[in-house]
Design an enzyme around this catalytic site. Structure first.
Site, mmCIF file in Angstrom:
data_model
loop_
_atom_site.group_PDB
_atom_site.id
_atom_site.type_symbol
_atom_site.label_atom_id
_atom_site.label_comp_id
_atom_site.label_asym_id
_atom_site.label_seq_id
_atom_site.Cartn_x
_atom_site.Cartn_y
_atom_site.Cartn_z
ATOM 1 C CG ASN A 75 -2.071 -0.928 1.176
ATOM 2 O OD1 ASN A 75 -2.375 -1.256 -0.040
ATOM 3 N ND2 ASN A 75 -2.816 -1.178 2.235
ATOM 4 N NE ARG B 115 -2.423 5.381 -10.840
ATOM 5 C CZ ARG B 115 -3.276 6.409 -10.567
ATOM 6 N NH1 ARG B 115 -4.116 5.912 -9.842
ATOM 7 N NH2 ARG B 115 -3.382 7.433 -11.500
ATOM 8 C CG HIS C 188 -14.680 2.995 -11.147
ATOM 9 N ND1 HIS C 188 -15.161 2.894 -10.035
ATOM 10 C CD2 HIS C 188 -13.439 1.966 -10.810
ATOM 11 C CE1 HIS C 188 -14.539 2.228 -9.106
ATOM 12 N NE2 HIS C 188 -13.658 1.724 -9.690
ATOM 13 C CE1 TYR D 146 -9.583 -7.045 -2.918
ATOM 14 C CE2 TYR D 146 -10.569 -5.839 -4.546
ATOM 15 C CZ TYR D 146 -9.522 -6.312 -3.939
ATOM 16 O OH TYR D 146 -8.176 -5.810 -4.278
ATOM 17 N NE ARG E 229 -10.212 -0.090 2.494
ATOM 18 C CZ ARG E 229 -10.759 -0.237 1.059
ATOM 19 N NH1 ARG E 229 -11.722 -0.661 0.564
ATOM 20 N NH2 ARG E 229 -9.883 0.401 0.092
ATOM 21 C CG HIS F 74 -14.078 -2.948 -3.087
ATOM 22 N ND1 HIS F 74 -14.973 -3.118 -4.282
ATOM 23 C CD2 HIS F 74 -13.405 -2.037 -3.538
ATOM 24 C CE1 HIS F 74 -14.455 -2.468 -5.092
ATOM 25 N NE2 HIS F 74 -13.325 -1.807 -4.848
#
Length: 719
Positions: A54, A414, A444, A477, A570, A598
């Site tokens: 991360n 990405r 998206h 997720y 989150r 998610h």
């Protein structure tokens, strides 16, 4: 002109905070999972690995973009924290050393506990004589032949350092007493570690082997000091401002060229594993061209991805007690496995809740559509696919069966660009029509539209989700997948794909909310409705992050009107709750646990009057203003209750949930009378039968200092 673009707007910064610092606090919560004694040891090591990866991406993307912005627009003021790019970078570089130190402490703690179980990293302790002999033989036979040591001096130019690649650096002294820099790339072709033949639970990482033998690899030069180094480069490549040859009109080819530029962008961080003091550090700093605040010395490995391979390499009887008990997703109890999916969806709206439900019902739906004669077309948006995607193969089969298959493939996802380019070619070769969305706006959205012709009538099955069409992440997720035969939503889906084909971002829809035009204005409108109710108003929003200033300001207005607001976020939250007279009616919860939270759920109002949506969009500026996103109403009474159960259960979580405080810090929720881990609850209960646990008023955080917090994280007792 939006309020965000109007520089004359006077901002109130009393209830907002910097996006990057909020994200770093999120990543700290990830790291805290490595300190949780109830988490199995190898899983704790994985959380350190997740924290590390991360942070790598944070430097590559966020620090990289601020680095560029500080050069291009040095005086630009952030609308949440009133800081310039350089001031934000300064705060980031000030904050990270404490996180790195905590990571190193936790790595040492978990490694020591693994050593107590005879799982030993031989880079941390002296190998046994037979182990040392094996490592030496392995080095000579398998490693030495492919190493490329290089001396950097006036006759040898400084090489390009690849992003996130490991190198052994050496301070070298020649016969005249002069100093040079030696570099040895750790080859990608080598495994991340090797295990010992007679001690399969003992292992040594590849960089430690090369580091051990580095002093022997520079001929007449004498190594004075050695260490492992790794650079992080800006990876925030721009898709919109790059210039290409006029003849290059194919977007996929342009993307391929653009990816090659990522490896040559500016260095934003230098990590050093081991000792590099005095002259050695000065030499590295000068040669790599970094400042003191960009240099981090780590005691933990610079590349932590080896942990996942280690789990596979260790004996099964050793691994089992050190990892989470495997979880097998269930077939949803409201779906009959003996009946067709299309038939059941026509009967009633259905919803999958990943990872607790299997993805198989959706795969079966696609397979039915690929084979049924009355299905004329399948249209789908794809942002990220699994590397071995069953969904993509079903789409190919549908095209080969003569269905019209349209795939809106987002090549700009990405770090998944190369994978998506590869899949787009395979889909085209199978006969699918592949389009790449609208210029300057990433798509998206998560929507799949199946069109059936029966007689002279067209009918639709529409699936809309909060997560990607990726079978791997569907097991990792928490996400939602709505499947409906509603004609008005299907008609909106048809209009959506027509608009995408012609680049129309301002289309009108009856039921769906579609960004960049439709989601934010409708969110603001619904918040206004709750404001009109005053103290009877209620808003609950679950998302990954919130950065959009207009939404933040509207929620502050709602709080001042007495509306009760629960946010389950989150990650980033640029709103600070609990500010008297501003946000005292807003409560923010963050859940970090075994599965990545998610799903996005928007709820306005209470009980039967509650209006509920699932969405692909977070409450972020990029999602609401610069992406194509979809929010879909959930109208079925049973499914609405399922969503409310999810929200209520997560608000009741007092094991993995943390509460955002007015100062921007987080306090782990706890209760003396109940123990609710929302993810375990969903593993053990179905949404169709179990009532949610009742949320408790969280206890206020104790007024204790940083030392107590560090002790708590490390599991130490107070003296």
């Amino acid at each position: 002109m939006s309020a965000d673009s109007d520089k004359s707007v006077v901002r109130d910064y009393s209830y907002t905070q910097n996006r990057e610092l909020s994200w770093l606090r999120f990543n700290r919560r990830v790291l805290e999972e490595a300190a949780d004694q109830t988490v199995p040891l190898l899983e704790r090591m994985k959380f350190i690995s997740i924290f590390t990866s991360n942070l790598d991406e944070f430097f590559m993307v966020r620090v990289g973009s601020l680095f560029d912005l500080s050069t291009m627009s040095p005086d630009e003021i952030d609308n949440k924290c009133n800081m310039t790019p350089s001031q934000q970078l300064e705060r980031i570089y000030e904050t990270i050393p404490e996180l790195v130190a905590l990571k190193d402490q936790l790595f040492a703690t978990v490694s020591s506990q693994l050593e107590d179980l005879d799982i030993c990293d031989l880079g941390r302790r002296e190998p046994l004589p037979d182990e040392k002999k094996f490592i030496g033989q392995y080095f000579k036979a398998k490693i030495l032949p492919i190493l490329s040591p290089q001396i950097v001096d006036s006759h040898h130019p400084f090489p390009h350092l690849a992003n996130k690649a490991l190198y052994i650096a050496a301070l070298l002294q020649d016969k005249k007493g002069g100093h040079s820099l030696g570099l040895i790339p750790v080859p990608d072709a080598l495994p991340p570690f090797i295990t010992m033949p007679d001690h399969p639970t003992h292992f040594i990482r590849m960089e430690d082997i090369v580091l051990t033998y580095a002093p022997t690899l520079f001929g007449s030069y004498k190594p004075v000091s050695t260490c492992v180094i790794c650079v992080t480069r800006n990876a925030d490549i721009s898709y919109d401002e790059e210039k290409f040859d006029d003849a290059d009109t194919d977007f996929r080819n342009r993307m391929s060229k653009l990816l090659k530029k990522r490896s040559h962008l500016a260095i934003v961080r230098l990590e050093i594993g081991g000792e590099a003091d005095g002259d050695f550090l000065k030499l590295l700093k000068r040669r790599i061209n970094v400042q003191d605040h960009q240099i981090y010395t780590d005691r933990a490995p610079l590349d932590m991805k080896y942990v996942y391979a280690l789990e596979r390499a260790l004996p099964a009887d050793k691994v089992t007690p050190l990892v989470f008990t495997p979880y097998t997703a269930r077939w949803p109890e409201d779906l009959d496995q003996s009946r067709g999916m299309i038939e059941q969806i026509r009967q009633k709206d259905r919803m999958l809740f990943f990872p607790f439900d299997k993805v198989d019902p959706f795969l079966r739906l696609l397979s039915e559509a690929a084979e049924r004669e009355d299905v004329v077309s399948i249209k789908i948006t794809i942002y990220r696919l699994a590397s071995s995607s069953k969904i993509a193969h079903v789409l190919c089969r549908a095209a080969e069966n003569g269905k019209e298959v349209t795939v809106l493939m987002e090549l700009r996802a990405r770090f998944d660009e190369a994978n998506n380019i590869s899949w787009s070619r395979l889909l085209e070769d199978a006969g699918c029509r592949v389009i790449y969305g609208v210029e300057d706006f990433k798509c998206h959205s998560k929507i799949c539209l199946i069109t059936l012709r029966q007689g002279d009538q067209l009918h639709y099955i529409t699936q809309i989700g909060t997560g990607n069409y990726n079978e791997k992440t569907n097991t990792m997720y928490t996400d939602l997948s709505l499947m409906t035969a509603a004609e008005d939503i299907g008609a909106d889906g048809t209009v959506f794909f027509q608009n995408m084909l012609v680049g129309n971002l301002e289309g009108e829809y009856d039921q769906l909310l579609v960004a960049p035009v439709g989601i934010k204005k409708n969110l603001l409108r619904r918040i206004d409705r709750e404001i009109a109710k005053g103290h009877d108003g209620y808003i609950c929003i679950k998302a990954n992050s919130m950065t959009e200033r207009e939404v933040i300001d509207k929620l502050e207005e709602a709080s001042c009107a007495g509306v009760q607001i629960q946010l389950i976020l989150r990650g980033i939250c640029c709103l600070r709750p609990g500010i008297p007279g501003k946000t005292e009616n807003i409560h923010v919860t963050s859940i970090v646990g075994r599965f990545l939270e998610h799903a996005r759920i928007y709820c306005f109002g209470r009980g039967d009057d509650a209006e509920l949506f699932i969405a692909s969009a977070d409450l972020m500026t990029r999602n609401l203003n610069r992406r194509v996103e979809i929010a879909c109403p959930v109208r079925d009474r049973d499914l609405k209750q399922m969503l409310l159960t999810i929200l209520h259960t997560e608000l009741a979580d007092n094991v993995k949930a943390s509460s955002l405080q007015p100062d921007g810090s987080y306090f782990r929720k706890h209760s003396a009378t109940s123990h609710v881990d929302s993810q375990i609850y969903f593993m053990e209960h179905t949404l169709h039968t179990a009532p949610p646990p009742a949320p408790e008023t969280p206890a206020p955080p104790p007024k204790r200092g940083l030392l107590h917090a560090l002790r708590r994280l490390l599991g130490e007792k107070e003296g």
